[in-house]
Each structure stands twice: as C-alpha cells, then as structure tokens.
Write a protein that holds these residues in place. Structure first.
Motif, mmCIF file in Angstrom:
data_model
loop_
_atom_site.group_PDB
_atom_site.id
_atom_site.type_symbol
_atom_site.label_atom_id
_atom_site.label_comp_id
_atom_site.label_asym_id
_atom_site.label_seq_id
_atom_site.Cartn_x
_atom_site.Cartn_y
_atom_site.Cartn_z
ATOM 1 N N VAL A 107 69.447 -42.664 101.076
ATOM 2 C CA VAL A 107 70.581 -43.306 100.384
ATOM 3 C C VAL A 107 71.436 -42.251 99.672
ATOM 4 O O VAL A 107 70.893 -41.312 99.089
ATOM 5 N N HIS A 108 72.748 -42.458 99.687
ATOM 6 C CA HIS A 108 73.686 -41.530 99.040
ATOM 7 C C HIS A 108 74.577 -42.278 98.044
ATOM 8 O O HIS A 108 74.528 -43.482 97.950
ATOM 9 N N TYR A 109 75.390 -41.516 97.317
ATOM 10 C CA TYR A 109 76.315 -42.056 96.304
ATOM 11 C C TYR A 109 75.548 -42.824 95.219
ATOM 12 O O TYR A 109 75.917 -43.941 94.850
ATOM 13 N N CYS A 110 74.451 -42.246 94.745
ATOM 14 C CA CYS A 110 73.647 -42.908 93.712
ATOM 15 C C CYS A 110 72.771 -41.871 93.003
ATOM 16 O O CYS A 110 72.667 -40.738 93.464
ATOM 17 N N PHE A 111 72.138 -42.278 91.893
ATOM 18 C CA PHE A 111 71.119 -41.439 91.273
ATOM 19 C C PHE A 111 69.896 -41.446 92.203
ATOM 20 O O PHE A 111 69.729 -42.363 92.987
ATOM 21 N N PHE A 112 69.044 -40.433 92.086
ATOM 22 C CA PHE A 112 67.942 -40.213 93.043
ATOM 23 C C PHE A 112 68.481 -40.138 94.473
ATOM 24 O O PHE A 112 67.866 -40.648 95.407
ATOM 25 N N GLU A 113 69.651 -39.537 94.610
ATOM 26 C CA GLU A 113 70.249 -39.421 95.946
ATOM 27 C C GLU A 113 69.269 -38.703 96.876
ATOM 28 O O GLU A 113 68.597 -37.758 96.472
ATOM 29 N N ARG A 153 66.571 -50.709 93.191
ATOM 30 C CA ARG A 153 65.401 -51.363 93.793
ATOM 31 C C ARG A 153 64.221 -51.389 92.835
ATOM 32 O O ARG A 153 63.453 -52.343 92.798
ATOM 33 N N GLU A 154 64.094 -50.324 92.068
ATOM 34 C CA GLU A 154 62.976 -50.257 91.107
ATOM 35 C C GLU A 154 63.051 -51.416 90.111
ATOM 36 O O GLU A 154 62.066 -52.113 89.876
ATOM 37 N N VAL A 155 64.224 -51.644 89.535
ATOM 38 C CA VAL A 155 64.310 -52.707 88.524
ATOM 39 C C VAL A 155 64.296 -54.099 89.169
ATOM 40 O O VAL A 155 63.829 -55.066 88.565
ATOM 41 N N ALA A 173 73.321 -54.041 87.114
ATOM 42 C CA ALA A 173 73.719 -53.108 86.056
ATOM 43 C C ALA A 173 73.566 -51.664 86.532
ATOM 44 O O ALA A 173 74.461 -50.834 86.341
ATOM 45 N N VAL A 174 72.447 -51.376 87.178
ATOM 46 C CA VAL A 174 72.240 -50.014 87.708
ATOM 47 C C VAL A 174 73.317 -49.702 88.758
ATOM 48 O O VAL A 174 73.917 -48.620 88.758
ATOM 49 N N THR A 175 73.593 -50.660 89.628
ATOM 50 C CA THR A 175 74.605 -50.441 90.678
ATOM 51 C C THR A 175 75.976 -50.163 90.059
ATOM 52 O O THR A 175 76.720 -49.290 90.529
ATOM 53 N N LEU A 176 76.312 -50.903 89.009
ATOM 54 C CA LEU A 176 77.624 -50.693 88.372
ATOM 55 C C LEU A 176 77.693 -49.329 87.691
ATOM 56 O O LEU A 176 78.735 -48.661 87.718
ATOM 57 N N ALA A 177 76.568 -48.896 87.083
ATOM 58 C CA ALA A 177 76.550 -47.560 86.474
ATOM 59 C C ALA A 177 76.766 -46.511 87.562
ATOM 60 O O ALA A 177 77.547 -45.560 87.394
ATOM 61 N N GLU A 178 76.096 -46.689 88.693
ATOM 62 C CA GLU A 178 76.251 -45.729 89.796
ATOM 63 C C GLU A 178 77.658 -45.800 90.381
ATOM 64 O O GLU A 178 78.222 -44.783 90.801
ATOM 65 N N THR A 179 78.231 -46.993 90.381
ATOM 66 C CA THR A 179 79.600 -47.138 90.882
ATOM 67 C C THR A 179 80.579 -46.382 89.973
ATOM 68 O O THR A 179 81.526 -45.755 90.447
ATOM 69 N N ARG A 180 80.332 -46.472 88.664
ATOM 70 C CA ARG A 180 81.200 -45.738 87.737
ATOM 71 C C ARG A 180 81.161 -44.236 88.039
ATOM 72 O O ARG A 180 82.163 -43.550 87.966
ATOM 73 N N GLU A 181 79.994 -43.756 88.438
ATOM 74 C CA GLU A 181 79.809 -42.326 88.697
ATOM 75 C C GLU A 181 80.257 -41.927 90.114
ATOM 76 O O GLU A 181 80.900 -40.903 90.296
ATOM 77 N N PHE A 182 79.900 -42.712 91.110
ATOM 78 C CA PHE A 182 80.081 -42.288 92.510
ATOM 79 C C PHE A 182 81.029 -43.206 93.290
ATOM 80 O O PHE A 182 81.262 -42.990 94.475
#
Ligand code: DSN
Length: 432
Positions: free
Chosen positions: A411-417, A40-42, A271-280
């Motif tokens: 929000v869960h499954y992301c950075f800044f969870e 959301r920030e970007v 891009a941020v969502t895909l990075a978070e998807t790779r992680e979570f």
C-alpha cells in the motif's frame, strides 16, 4: 449437513482464498480501494464490539470515553480536509448517507431532479431505490451522451419547469465535473436545495483535483468513504450550512433517522484515512487521474472504444468503454475475470436492455494505491486488450496477469507505506 466446526473452517478457508486470489488480480472496479495498515489496525479492534448512539458527550450508552475522542478527531479532520463548517461521520455507508439526506431535505411526494441510472446515476437516487422508498417524485436531467455529462441548458430548463425541492447531482459513472457553476443561477431562481453525491470522487475532491461542490452552489455533500477516498466501508455528510436549520435536520436524519449504532471501528478507520489524506491526498489524487487518462489512452490505442477521447477520456478515476463489438459488457467482464482482471459491466446512456449493457467501467484508484504509475497502465491496457480485442484465451493471459501483479502488493500514500496490502492477521491451523 456439515458440522458447525466444518462450516466455520470453510468460511475461514474461503476468506483466505479470496485474499490470496485478489493478491493475484488486477482490481479495476471503480468503487473499491485498499485501506492503509493503520486504518486496518483500528478497524480490526475492540471498537467493532461496542455501541454508541448520538453525538460525543451526549451518548445513550456508557463506555464511550475514547470513542468520543476518536469521533471528534474524525469530524474535525473531515471539516478540515473538505474545508467546510459541518461534517457528520456516522452514516454507515453511501446509501445510508443518502437516506439521511433524504430525510433531512425532503418529505413524501416532494419533487427531485436527478441523473438517470443509465446516465450513471446511483441506485439510491432512483425510484427503485432509497429515493423511491421516501416517496419522492424524480425527474431526470437531459444528458449529453457525447460529453458524458449533464446537458446544461436542458437541466436548467428542467429545473425551471419542475421547480424541485432538491436538485441532486453526482454519479456512479463519473467522468467529468458536474457543471454546477453554470447552473447556479437557476438554483437560486427556483429556491431549491442542492445536493451532490460525491461517493466516487470524494478522494479527488479532498486532494483538490476535482471540482469543489461546496464552493459551486451545493448545500449538502454525501458519500461513501471507500472509493477514491481509500477508507473503510462507511459514509459521510458534509455541508457549509448554507440554509437555516440544516445542521439539526442533517444530524436528525442520521440519528435517529437512519442509524442506531454507527460502527465505531469504521469511524476510527475513517479518522486515520482522513489524517493520511491530509498528508498524502493531493499526490494520490493527482496520480489517480493521470493513471486513468493513461489507461484510457492505452486501451484506445489497442482498438477499444473508450468514451470521450476528444476530452482526454476522463478527469476522474474512471474510464468507460463501449464493448458491444466484443460481445457486450457482461461477457467481456466475465472473460476478464477468468484472466484475474476484475471489473464490472455497466449501462451506457444508449443501452436499451439493462440486463445486457454494452459498457464496462474501469477505475484507476486501487492500482494507484498499489503504487502503479502511467507506464504500468500501458501494461494493464495490454493485458486487457489481449483478452478483449485479440481474443486470447483468458487462461493463457492469467499467468502474465499474476506475474505483473506480484510486483504490486504493497500500500502507498499512507503511514506505514510499503506494508503488504492483502495480509490479514490469522490463526494457524484448523479450528480446535
Ligand atoms: N454500486 C456502487 C458502485 O459500484 O458505483 C456504488 O454504491
């Protein structure tokens, strides 16, 4: 006529009311989700004011020094997350992705086999949508209503008979993986291209919890990026470039085919969502499916006709209920909205009147994003059943919906969870 200031102020207030209302609602629409705080920030950045056309390093406009780097990261992540050779992240929605693929794979008057709207196909696959605008002749696969999936033998027969230019798969009511492996031989026999609209299940594919279409005979995947993939409202095209010329025709299909500027803030958020998807992404997809099954079971045990009980209700984020005995999909969806439970009416294969469908469609992906687990699905099922089965007044159920939902606003499954899902930056006070 109200002043410009009053109108602008009204829009600000209505937007705030919307956010406050959704914070108190149970969101069950299968095509929606919540973005992460970093996404959301970007999204809400200066990128949303800017323009780019073409590809990184080959732009028509100046000012893209950082944009090029962002888009390159986005494409690299998409290729990695979906384990494929090609990704285009410039289409601005699922339907725009589909228009680009239509441009790349077809010409006017070509024949295409598709899933019918009443069997869960998307509007852009149909004559009345983008496919019709391209002048494509469509032929629908026979559908196995009991198992809510394509009838394999019927589909093979149809593809042999029609010899389509393209065989398109993928649905908006998408309960089970498409039997692609079983049809693979027919694709090569007739020499058609194969295309899979993964909008609804993109996050489940990324999490390795659904089928892997590119490994099962599919040439091109398209999709929106905001359903089970919890990103911005945007689109994406993926391929392993199995056919000659595919890269060039897909790139041209997107630009100049059906886009000009490609919403750079959305590319960054993707891009941020895909990075978070790779992680979570694996843990998220696993819980989404568990929750959908638990929701199906909970509704079924409370007297609702959830489809495909014999198959565990679903293998995706979606469950579908025939609510004809409870006044039909439209009335049920409206009553639930009055109790702050948000879902949509949906056509079922046996519906004859498209305006009065007998089904409702329910998705677990947004509730999962809010941290809900199987036990919470039982509570959601009870709240739904109080309105639909027990016939309680929605206004009586609404306070209990609000109490329940207030436990789940992060929000869960992301950075800044754990950040709030519904709070957006705002100026205090009225317009000056
Ligand atoms: N119409 C959307 C859905 O709800 O499935 C997809 O575009």
């Amino acid at each position: 006529m109200p002043s410009a200031k009053d109108l602008a102020q009204s829009v600000r207030e209505l937007t705030r009311k919307h956010s406050a209302w959704f914070k108190d609602c149970i969101p069950l629409i299968a095509s929606e989700n919540l973005m992460s705080p970093a996404a959301r920030e970007v999204l809400n950045s200066d990128l949303s004011n800017r323009y780019a056309e073409g590809l990184p390093g080959k732009r028509y406009y100046q000012g893209n020094i950082y944009v090029d780097q962002i888009e390159t990261i986005c494409e690299d992540l998409a290729r990695e997350v979906f384990a494929c050779r090609f990704a285009d992240v410039r289409s601005t929605s699922g339907t725009v992705s589909n228009m680009a693929v239509l441009m790349a794979l077809t010409k006017t008057r070509d024949k295409m086999t598709t899933v019918a709207l009443s069997d869960g196909g998307h509007i852009s696959h149909a004559k009345i949508g983008a496919t019709g605008m391209r002048g494509i002749r469509t032929f629908n696969y026979p559908f196995d209503e009991k198992n809510m999936n394509i009838d394999i033998e019927g589909a093979k027969r149809l593809i042999r008979e029609v010899k389509p230019k393209v065989a398109l798969f993928g649905q908006s009511v998408f309960l089970f993986p498409t039997p692609l492996d079983e049809m693979k031989d027919v694709f090569s026999e007739v020499g058609c291209s194969t295309w899979y609209d993964a909008a609804h299940v993109l996050g489940l594919i990324a999490g390795r919890k659904f089928q892997d279409p590119l490994r099962e005979g599919i040439d091109v995947i398209s999709g929106s990026t905001h359903k089970t993939l919890p990103g911005p409202q945007h689109g994406m095209i993926l391929s392993d470039l199995t056919k000659e010329g595919l890269e060039t025709s897909l790139r041209r299909g997107v630009f100049p085919g059906v886009t000009s500027n490609h919403h750079l803030h959305s590319v960054a958020a993707l891009a941020v969502t895909l990075a978070e998807t790779r992680e979570f992404g694996e843990a998220y997809a696993d819980q989404v499916i568990r929750n959908a099954k638990a929701l199906g079971q909970g509704l079924f045990e409370r007297g609702m006709e959830v489809l495909c009980e014999h198959l565990g209700f679903t293998e995706s984020h979606t469950v579908v209920v025939d609510v004809e005995q409870f006044q039909g999909g439209a009335k049920v969806a409206k009553n639930l909205e009055a109790a702050n439970i948000i879902l949509n009416k949906n056509l079922l294969p046996w519906d004859s009147d498209p305006v009065r469908p007998c089904g409702i469609r329910i998705g677990s992906q947004e509730l999962t994003r809010l941290g809900m687990k199987e036990k919470d699905m039982v509570e959601v099922a009870e709240l739904v059943a109080r309105v639909v089965v027990k016939g309680e007044a929605p206004e009586k159920v609404k306070p209990d919906v609000i109490d329940f939902k207030r436990q789940f606003t992060k929000v869960h499954y992301c950075f800044f969870e754990g950040e709030e899902a519904y709070d957006y930056p705002a100026f205090d006070g009225d317009l000056k």
